[in-house]
Design a protein around this motif. Structure first.
Motif, mmCIF file in Angstrom:
data_model
loop_
_atom_site.group_PDB
_atom_site.id
_atom_site.type_symbol
_atom_site.label_atom_id
_atom_site.label_comp_id
_atom_site.label_asym_id
_atom_site.label_seq_id
_atom_site.Cartn_x
_atom_site.Cartn_y
_atom_site.Cartn_z
ATOM 1 N N LYS A 28 1.040 4.229 -2.947
ATOM 2 C CA LYS A 28 1.263 5.194 -3.353
ATOM 3 C C LYS A 28 2.414 6.371 -3.758
ATOM 4 O O LYS A 28 1.723 6.965 -3.744
ATOM 5 N N LYS A 29 3.272 5.748 -3.655
ATOM 6 C CA LYS A 29 4.320 6.444 -3.790
ATOM 7 C C LYS A 29 4.263 6.410 -5.555
ATOM 8 O O LYS A 29 5.127 7.384 -6.243
ATOM 9 N N HIS A 30 4.286 4.878 -6.167
ATOM 10 C CA HIS A 30 4.563 4.935 -7.230
ATOM 11 C C HIS A 30 3.450 4.370 -7.925
ATOM 12 O O HIS A 30 4.032 4.148 -9.740
ATOM 13 N N GLY A 31 2.169 4.156 -7.114
ATOM 14 C CA GLY A 31 1.040 3.891 -8.535
ATOM 15 C C GLY A 31 1.496 2.111 -9.158
ATOM 16 O O GLY A 31 2.429 1.111 -8.047
ATOM 17 N N ILE A 32 0.108 1.834 -9.948
ATOM 18 C CA ILE A 32 -0.103 0.487 -9.359
ATOM 19 C C ILE A 32 0.891 -0.340 -10.201
ATOM 20 O O ILE A 32 1.262 -1.938 -10.332
ATOM 21 N N PRO A 33 1.910 0.187 -11.593
ATOM 22 C CA PRO A 33 2.358 -0.616 -12.159
ATOM 23 C C PRO A 33 3.389 -0.845 -11.638
ATOM 24 O O PRO A 33 3.966 -2.050 -11.950
ATOM 25 N N ALA A 34 3.865 -0.228 -10.128
ATOM 26 C CA ALA A 34 5.011 -0.450 -9.768
ATOM 27 C C ALA A 34 5.000 -1.497 -8.842
ATOM 28 O O ALA A 34 5.726 -2.440 -8.817
ATOM 29 N N LEU A 35 3.527 -1.367 -8.570
ATOM 30 C CA LEU A 35 3.648 -2.650 -7.801
ATOM 31 C C LEU A 35 3.658 -4.037 -8.713
ATOM 32 O O LEU A 35 4.216 -5.342 -7.943
ATOM 33 N N CYS A 36 2.613 -4.333 -9.365
ATOM 34 C CA CYS A 36 3.688 -5.198 -10.421
ATOM 35 C C CYS A 36 4.394 -6.134 -10.978
ATOM 36 O O CYS A 36 4.857 -6.818 -11.278
ATOM 37 N N GLU A 64 0.869 -1.800 -0.070
ATOM 38 C CA GLU A 64 0.164 -0.054 -0.145
ATOM 39 C C GLU A 64 0.523 1.222 -0.017
ATOM 40 O O GLU A 64 0.768 2.263 -0.691
ATOM 41 N N ASP A 65 2.281 1.269 1.280
ATOM 42 C CA ASP A 65 2.567 2.692 0.415
ATOM 43 C C ASP A 65 3.625 2.403 -0.277
ATOM 44 O O ASP A 65 4.041 3.827 -1.106
ATOM 45 N N LEU A 66 3.481 1.388 -1.245
ATOM 46 C CA LEU A 66 4.470 1.084 -3.142
ATOM 47 C C LEU A 66 3.108 1.813 -4.096
ATOM 48 O O LEU A 66 3.217 2.805 -4.675
#
Length: 602
Positions: A581-589, A577-579
């Motif tokens: 907020k900072k970088h968006g869904i593409p970064a999580l994926c 969730e922190d990721l």
């Protein structure tokens, strides 16, 4: 190494290979007949090789777990087992519906064995063994526009659970099983299967330089060595130049074996069309020529220009040094040599063939075979960790009609398979295909010509053949449209001199020779590739769009379920969730694609 007692070896000798009683002219195998030339060649040594002995018998109700002591072993969790089964049998991760319907490993395994993706994954493993490629190799590395027909034949064969003895026979001698033009789809497949005999590297320019004999000699040698490794677990190559350094194989054995292939003739003019076909169908086919095969000579040091004594076709002398009676082929104007070899390879009394295949299947499910050297069942190879189990599986496989699917069912139903295993990294193809399925880009493809992914400029500019194309357009690289790139990795073009960078980084094998077991490395470029390769970065963006379109509000959970088939733990959720907020869904994926849990099976 001391030889086993003569009486014991005689008792263990297969009936087909033993010298008939009362017949003093026929020579028996080396360990039971002192007249066998191998006895003299190696001074009575090398006669107790385990792999040449008959299959040992086991109690009829014996099981895999009884051999391993895992009858009461605790099974792993459902999600891990579903992932293991899905990747092992289809090469793909399980879907959400798969997990929802999972009941038992046996039931889920049966479901997977019925999917087309099973045959595609099994075919990929077999193509390693038979050194499949879409190109010739050597300097020009010309594209083979019809090689894909063999790949599709292999997929069909595994999906249909074609008996393995028939599968072998078709590849070695399918043309000798068909009379005249093909009348059925089965006839077509038998002919297509002989493409196995043309899969090896081929120097297409040799004829221009007066080296046709050299390239023909290389073809013959390749067929001996690949057939020995792929079907029998015998390292024949060492005997090309001299008596084998470690195994009970004389140099003469190499050329006796080679003589079975001496009539092989390339035929590009044969039609595979059936009467009902709407358009002509041709295939890169093989027959024995109309003329008698050339004579075979032992070559001093393997040198084509130093022929020694002439030899006739024959099996390894250690097993059977006698002249061979040829089978009568169905096809007229054929020698029957390759059919005779195939019949011997799949004979019930041959102890090698079933052992080799069940060991490959065991390796597929456990990461390592019961024999750690799947292409070498000789003295130089590893001894079986559990020969009684290996022979139990080989007997089961042979007595169950050579059914590969039944063998898979037996293995995945065991507690040994279902219990905790050591982590195994996905193969290059499994990794790429998992990325495509997770991101929603994977497209179904039912065979056909290969797909050409784009290559970096530095790769394109580094290959001289790409800069010297011909009018047939067989030497350069021809990227396919973007909308066609979502196919399974099985359908990507495979050239011998140019590996797709993503696949090469994750240990795609050299397809110039038979590969019985892939290397699995862990190196820094793999981590960098997962982070930065355009295929992965583009897939992360597509994956993100898939997550965003989900009606579920919990996007972190959606991404985890799609990528890892589970929901996140509390600590993982906080980090993700922190990721977000900072970088968006593409970064999580992108981060999920880089997890060990995505790349490894537990």
């Amino acid at each position: 190494m001391r030889s086993a007692p003569l009486l014991l070896l005689l008792a263990l000798t297969p009936p087909l290979l033993r010298a008939p009683e009362g017949n003093q002219t026929r020579i028996g195998p080396a360990w039971s007949d002192s007249r066998n030339p191998i006895v003299t060649t190696f001074s009575g040594k090398r006669l107790d090789l385990w792999s040449l002995r008959p299959l040992t018998k086991a109690p009829p109700k014996r099981s895999i777990d009884a051999f391993l002591g895992t009858t009461n072993a605790r099974t792993t969790d459902k999600r891990s087992l579903a992932r293991r089964l899905s990747f092992d049998l289809t090469g793909l991760p399980p879907t959400q519906s798969d997990l929802a319907s999972f009941t038992t490993a046996a039931a889920y395994g049966d479901k997977l064995l019925g999917r087309r993706s099973y045959g595609e994954h099994q075919a990929r493993l077999w193509l390693d063994v038979v050194r499949y490629s879409d190109s010739n190799g050597f300097d020009w590395d010309e594209f083979r526009p019809l090689a894909w027909r063999f790949r599709d034949y292999v997929v069909r064969s595994f999906n249909a659970d074609k008996p393995y003895d028939r599968f072998i026979t078709e590849q070695l001698a399918g043309d000798e099983l068909v009379a005249g033009k093909p009348k059925t789809a089965a006839d077509q497949d038998a002919l297509l299967a002989t493409s196995y005999l043309r899969l090896g590297p081929w120097d297409n320019s040799a004829g221009l330089f007066g080296e046709a004999n050299r390239v023909r000699n290389a073809l013959m040698n390749d067929l001996v060595e690949t057939t020995g490794t792929a079907f029998l677990g015998l390292t024949m190559a060492c005997a090309r130049c001299h008596d084998h350094k470690t195994e009970p194989l004389a140099q003469k054995d190499f050329y006796r074996f080679r003589a079975f292939f001496e009539g092989v003739t390339f035929r590009d003019d044969l039609s595979l069309a059936l009467a009902s076909d709407q358009e002509p169908l041709k295939g890169l086919l093989v027959t024995d020529g109309d003329k008698p095969p050339a004579t075979t000579h032992v070559l001093a040091g393997g040198d084509l220009n130093q022929p020694k004594e002439e030899v006739s076709f024959g099996f390894p002398t250690v097993l059977d040094p006698n002249p061979v009676a040829l089978c009568k082929p169905v096809r007229e104007k054929s020698t029957g040599r390759r059919l005779t070899l195939a019949r011997w390879i799949v004979a019930k009394e041959n102890p090698l063939t079933a052992r080799v295949l069940v060991n490959r299947i065991w390796q597929q499910h456990f990461g390592e075979g019961l024999v750690a050297t799947p292409g070498d069942f000789g003295y130089a190879g590893a001894r079986p960790k559990n020969q009684a189990l290996l022979d139990f599986l080989a007997r089961y496989f042979r007595d169950s009609g050579w059914s590969v699917k039944k063998l898979h069912r037996l293995i995945v139903s065991s507690r040994a398979y279902q219990s905790t295993q050591s982590p195994r990294r996905l193969s290059a193809e499994q990794l790429r295909d998992a990325v495509l399925q997770t991101s929603g880009q994977l497209t179904e493809r039912h065979g056909g010509p290969p797909i050409w992914p784009p290559l970096p400029d530095e790769v394109l500019k580094a290959n001289p053949a790409f800069l010297d194309d011909n009018k047939e357009k067989t030497k350069s690289w021809y990227p396919s449209p973007p909308e066609r790139l979502g196919v399974r990795s099985l359908y990507l073009v495979q050239k011998r001199t140019v590996a797709i960078p993503l696949m090469a980084t994750f240990d795609l094998p050299d397809n110039a020779v038979s590969c019985s077991r892939r290397t699995t490395s862990t190196v820094a470029p793999q981590a960098l590739t997962l982070l930065n390769n355009p295929f992965l970065t583009d897939a992360s963006l597509v994956f993100a769009k898939r997550v965003e379109k989900s009606p579920e509000a919990d996007k972190v959970a959606v991404a985890f379920v799609l990528a890892l088939q589970r929901v996140p733990r509390l600590d993982e959720r906080r980090l993700c969730e922190d990721l977000l907020k900072k970088h968006g869904i593409p970064a999580l994926c992108r981060a999920l694609f880089n997890l060990n849990e995505f790349v490894y099976l537990d």
